[in-house]
Scaffold this motif. Structure first.
Motif, short mmCIF file in Angstrom:
data_model
loop_
_atom_site.label_atom_id
_atom_site.label_comp_id
_atom_site.label_asym_id
_atom_site.label_seq_id
_atom_site.Cartn_x
_atom_site.Cartn_y
_atom_site.Cartn_z
N ASP A 44 28.37 -30.08 -18.39
CA ASP A 44 27.08 -29.42 -18.55
C ASP A 44 26.97 -28.34 -17.47
N ARG A 45 26.31 -27.23 -17.79
CA ARG A 45 26.16 -26.16 -16.81
C ARG A 45 25.14 -26.50 -15.73
N ASP A 46 24.28 -27.48 -16.00
CA ASP A 46 23.18 -27.83 -15.10
C ASP A 46 23.62 -28.95 -14.15
N GLN A 47 23.67 -28.65 -12.86
CA GLN A 47 24.11 -29.64 -11.88
C GLN A 47 23.19 -30.86 -11.85
N GLU A 48 21.89 -30.66 -12.08
CA GLU A 48 20.97 -31.80 -12.10
C GLU A 48 21.31 -32.76 -13.22
N ARG A 49 21.70 -32.21 -14.38
CA ARG A 49 22.06 -33.08 -15.51
C ARG A 49 23.37 -33.80 -15.24
N LEU A 50 24.32 -33.13 -14.58
CA LEU A 50 25.56 -33.81 -14.22
C LEU A 50 25.30 -34.93 -13.22
N GLU A 51 24.39 -34.69 -12.29
CA GLU A 51 24.05 -35.73 -11.32
C GLU A 51 23.40 -36.93 -12.03
N ALA A 52 22.56 -36.64 -13.02
CA ALA A 52 21.95 -37.72 -13.80
C ALA A 52 23.01 -38.54 -14.52
N ALA A 53 24.03 -37.88 -15.06
CA ALA A 53 25.11 -38.59 -15.73
C ALA A 53 25.89 -39.45 -14.74
N ARG A 54 26.18 -38.90 -13.57
CA ARG A 54 26.94 -39.65 -12.55
C ARG A 54 26.16 -40.87 -12.07
N GLY A 59 31.49 -43.87 -13.46
CA GLY A 59 32.91 -43.65 -13.68
C GLY A 59 33.26 -42.36 -14.37
N LEU A 60 32.26 -41.59 -14.81
CA LEU A 60 32.53 -40.37 -15.58
C LEU A 60 33.04 -39.25 -14.69
N GLU A 61 34.00 -38.49 -15.21
CA GLU A 61 34.36 -37.21 -14.61
C GLU A 61 33.32 -36.18 -15.07
N THR A 62 32.96 -35.26 -14.20
CA THR A 62 31.95 -34.25 -14.56
C THR A 62 32.51 -32.85 -14.35
N TYR A 63 32.13 -31.95 -15.25
CA TYR A 63 32.61 -30.56 -15.22
C TYR A 63 31.46 -29.62 -15.55
N GLU A 64 31.51 -28.44 -14.93
CA GLU A 64 30.47 -27.42 -15.14
C GLU A 64 30.82 -26.44 -16.25
N SER A 65 32.08 -26.39 -16.67
CA SER A 65 32.45 -25.46 -17.74
C SER A 65 33.44 -26.13 -18.68
N VAL A 66 33.37 -25.74 -19.94
CA VAL A 66 34.29 -26.27 -20.94
C VAL A 66 35.73 -25.88 -20.60
N THR A 67 35.92 -24.65 -20.18
CA THR A 67 37.27 -24.18 -19.85
C THR A 67 37.88 -25.01 -18.72
N GLU A 68 37.09 -25.29 -17.71
CA GLU A 68 37.56 -26.13 -16.60
C GLU A 68 37.90 -27.54 -17.09
N MET A 69 37.04 -28.08 -17.92
CA MET A 69 37.28 -29.43 -18.43
C MET A 69 38.56 -29.49 -19.25
N LEU A 70 38.77 -28.51 -20.11
CA LEU A 70 39.97 -28.51 -20.95
C LEU A 70 41.24 -28.35 -20.12
N ALA A 71 41.12 -27.67 -18.99
CA ALA A 71 42.29 -27.44 -18.13
C ALA A 71 42.65 -28.67 -17.31
N HIS A 72 41.66 -29.50 -16.97
CA HIS A 72 41.92 -30.56 -16.00
C HIS A 72 41.71 -31.98 -16.52
N ALA A 73 40.86 -32.17 -17.51
CA ALA A 73 40.55 -33.53 -17.96
C ALA A 73 41.61 -34.05 -18.92
N ASP A 74 41.95 -35.31 -18.79
CA ASP A 74 42.89 -35.98 -19.69
C ASP A 74 42.07 -36.54 -20.85
N ILE A 75 41.87 -35.72 -21.87
CA ILE A 75 41.01 -36.10 -23.00
C ILE A 75 41.70 -35.78 -24.32
N ASP A 76 41.29 -36.53 -25.35
CA ASP A 76 41.80 -36.33 -26.70
C ASP A 76 40.75 -35.73 -27.64
#
Length: 358
Positions: A44-54, A59-76
């Motif tokens: 999510d682009r909103d840091q407050e929303r990412l903090e709410a998720a954490r 245990g969740l990994e959090t990312y601010e951009s889709v591009t960053e997530m696709l580059a670094h997260a091990d996801i299917d």
């Protein structure tokens, strides 16, 4: 085609953790409750929303951009739960990165976007599924069961209506370029319900759009689509911000009876619960000649989890996609035909409906 080569657990990310309806949270919980799927990341682009998720899901990994997530997260797989105008670009970016995609309703803003999304899935050999999980609402499950079992005979007329007389909320849904228009809020559920219930091709749509009261917004105050199906059934679907007098949610006529449903309690617990017990009933009338029998039919359990169970079955066992990109495109195509008709005053055809194999 299934994707049975994937091994469990399917590692899943959710893009969009907004506070308005907390749909991202709901998707994540449904994913985690599904055998074979695992929720591992949120973006999510909103840091407050990412903090709410954490805070709620440490245990969740959090990312601010889709591009960053696709580059670094091990996801299917990625579930896209963002404003409508972002659905196509985010989904396509994820599919181009080799990820399976579940995209929330409305699938996108146009048939052209839907085409691009479907092609991206085909080109990259990944799943594109549209989140029409409201097919699993308790009232709709009970209505569909009654219709499919022939309790009211052959259905020839459907009315489906929602709304009231109220000023639209000032947010992205109320901006046509971002949300798609007034029909794109509740309408994706309604059109998908009708298409699923009738199970026939649409041969024409007549649309009626009114702009009369809320002039500070650039979308219609009331939208209406009258759909005519190949078997002769007619469905009349409307959503309004200027309806001072209401109607039941459902009115269905068949050759041996009819159904009337207010929808009250039909999806109670949605977004908060994994599944929910029956929350009400609908009225069914059955006829035999001039005699009639009226029955209150209890709703069934709401089983929204079944959607992601279907996703897991597709990815791990090769089962059918619960709602394909082509299915989602039908809803968008009805919206487009209704709006064209409202401008032309003519019956409009629905893109792809009458093509062979559609």
């Amino acid at each position: 085609m299934g994707h049975g080569a994937i091994e469990a657990p399917v590692r899943c990310a959710v893009v969009g953790y907004g506070a308005a309806h907390v749909f991202g949270r709901a998707h994540g919980r449904w994913i985690d409750a599904t055998p074979g799927l695992e929720w591992v990341a949120v973006c999510d682009r909103d840091q407050e929303r990412l903090e709410a998720a954490r805070e709620e899901f440490p245990g969740l990994e959090t990312y601010e951009s889709v591009t960053e997530m696709l580059a670094h997260a091990d996801i299917d797989m990625v579930s896209v739960v963002t404003p409508h105008f972002t659905h196509a670009p985010i989904s396509i970016e994820c599919m181009e990165a080799g990820k399976h995609v579940v995209v929330d309703k409305a699938m996108c803003l146009s048939v052209a976007e839907a085409d691009a999304m479907i092609e991206a899935g085909r080109r990259n050999g990944v799943m594109l599924a549209v989140f029409h999980a409201r097919r699993h609402d308790g009232n709709f499950r009970a209505i569909r069961q009654a219709v499919q079992s022939g309790e009211i005979g052959e259905v020839f007329h459907i009315e489906l209506s929602a709304g009231g007389f109220r000023r639209p909320r000032d947010w992205w849904y109320s901006k046509k370029a971002l949300g798609g228009g007034a029909f794109y809020y509740w309408g994706p559920h309604a059109i998908d319900w009708v298409l699923d219930l009738v199970g026939e091709r649409v041969v024409g749509v007549n649309g009626f759009y009114h702009k009369l009261v809320w002039h500070e917004f650039d979308q219609a105050d009331q939208t209406r689509a009258i759909m005519r199906f190949e078997n002769g059934c007619v469905a009349d679907v409307s959503f309004s911000h200027v309806a001072a007098v209401g109607k039941p949610l459902w009115r269905i006529l068949g050759t041996k009876g009819g159904i009337l449903d207010t929808g009250a309690g039909g999806n109670q617990g949605y977004q908060e619960e994994i599944t929910a017990p029956p929350g009400g009933s609908f009225q069914m009338v059955q006829t035999d000649g001039e005699e009639r029998v009226e029955t209150d039919v209890p709703y069934l359990e709401s089983r929204w989890l079944d959607y992601y169970i279907g996703v897991a079955d597709h990815l791990l066992e090769g089962g059918p996609v619960p709602v394909t990109g082509e299915d989602g495109r039908r809803t968008i195509a009805v919206f487009e035909a209704a709006e064209r008709s409202s401008q032309s005053g003519q019956t409009e055809r629905v893109a792809y409906e009458m093509e062979a194999g559609s």
